[in-house]
Design an enzyme around this catalytic site. Sequence first.
Site, PDB file in Angstrom:
ATOM      1  N   SER A   1      -6.170  -1.925   2.046  1.00 52.46           N
ATOM      2  CA  SER A   1      -6.122  -0.767   1.079  1.00 52.46           C
ATOM      3  C   SER A   1      -6.732  -1.406  -0.094  1.00 52.46           C
ATOM      4  O   SER A   1      -7.292  -2.300  -0.508  1.00 52.46           O
ATOM      5  CB  SER A   1      -4.377  -1.042   0.589  1.00 52.46           C
ATOM      6  OG  SER A   1      -4.300  -0.438  -0.672  1.00 52.46           O
TER       7      SER A   1
ATOM      8  N   TYR B   1       1.719  -6.881  -2.212  1.00 53.91           N
ATOM      9  CA  TYR B   1       1.157  -6.116  -0.956  1.00 53.91           C
ATOM     10  C   TYR B   1      -0.338  -6.431  -1.146  1.00 53.91           C
ATOM     11  O   TYR B   1      -0.960  -6.490  -0.048  1.00 53.91           O
ATOM     12  CB  TYR B   1       1.392  -4.493  -1.436  1.00 53.91           C
ATOM     13  CG  TYR B   1       0.526  -3.530  -0.440  1.00 53.91           C
ATOM     14  CD1 TYR B   1       1.016  -3.468   0.968  1.00 53.91           C
ATOM     15  CD2 TYR B   1      -0.328  -2.746  -1.060  1.00 53.91           C
ATOM     16  CE1 TYR B   1       0.528  -2.684   1.764  1.00 53.91           C
ATOM     17  CE2 TYR B   1      -0.938  -1.806  -0.106  1.00 53.91           C
ATOM     18  CZ  TYR B   1      -0.476  -1.737   1.166  1.00 53.91           C
ATOM     19  OH  TYR B   1      -1.331  -0.747   1.991  1.00 53.91           O
TER      20      TYR B   1
END
Length: 268
Positions: A144, A157
């Site tokens: 990501s 995350y």
Amino acid sequence: MTSHGRSLVPSVGELEGKRAVVTGGSRGIGAAIVRNLLDAGATVVTSARKPDEGTPSGVTFVKADLSTSDGVREFADAALETLGGVDIVVNNAGGCRSFHSVLDLEKDWQYTMDINFLAAVRLNAALVPSLRESGGGAVLHVSSIATIAAYPILYHYAAAKAALETYSKGLAAELATDGIRVLSLCLGNVETPASKIARGQAVEYFGGVADPAGLEALAGKWAAEIPLGRLGAAEDIAEAVGFLVSPRASWITGSNIVIDGGKTAGLS
């Protein structure tokens, strides 16, 4: 047009006879990847915690919780039993349960590391011997742009995905002599069922109301921050994956490829 005798034009059936394992393939990006690989002729086994109406037909589905070492081992065993070996591994499963201030990450830290990072480490350890027996193959990790632009409330995350990217480069170097290519994809804002849930969580975290108007406004804000002017589609990612695991990408390994509509262009 050819390069070293290989066609550079994608064709239906170019993955005929290939055996693929895709995690988190019941919906969203994972389901699109599964469909792309099936259309190219591969036999595919996928996993999720539960089947979903978006699970593509033609795929073998295995219920598995990849946030645990036992779940990963059970899934790997089932995949190898079904396929008899493996040529392609796509580590797509990931996410986080909730958003947190950087000062309050410990609550979901272990789960976030397990599902976004250690699941891939454990699955690769179980499947690389089969890739070696196959004489090569491809391993792809879905990461990501949270690793590039540190988003508030997503630090846990982002840290897990950053670990995944570093691990991916090391694995690529280690497995290159075996003819196994390893890559990671650094994804921007892609419109999926999970992203819609995330928008709702973000709105509520900052004191808003997750009603249709609020969610639409946030989606518009995200899209406006992308130079190409739209959120990504799951199919955008699946097309890239289909190319990268194919023979057309046979000299690409160790790369972290950003696919974000230009959002992080110019950022270091």
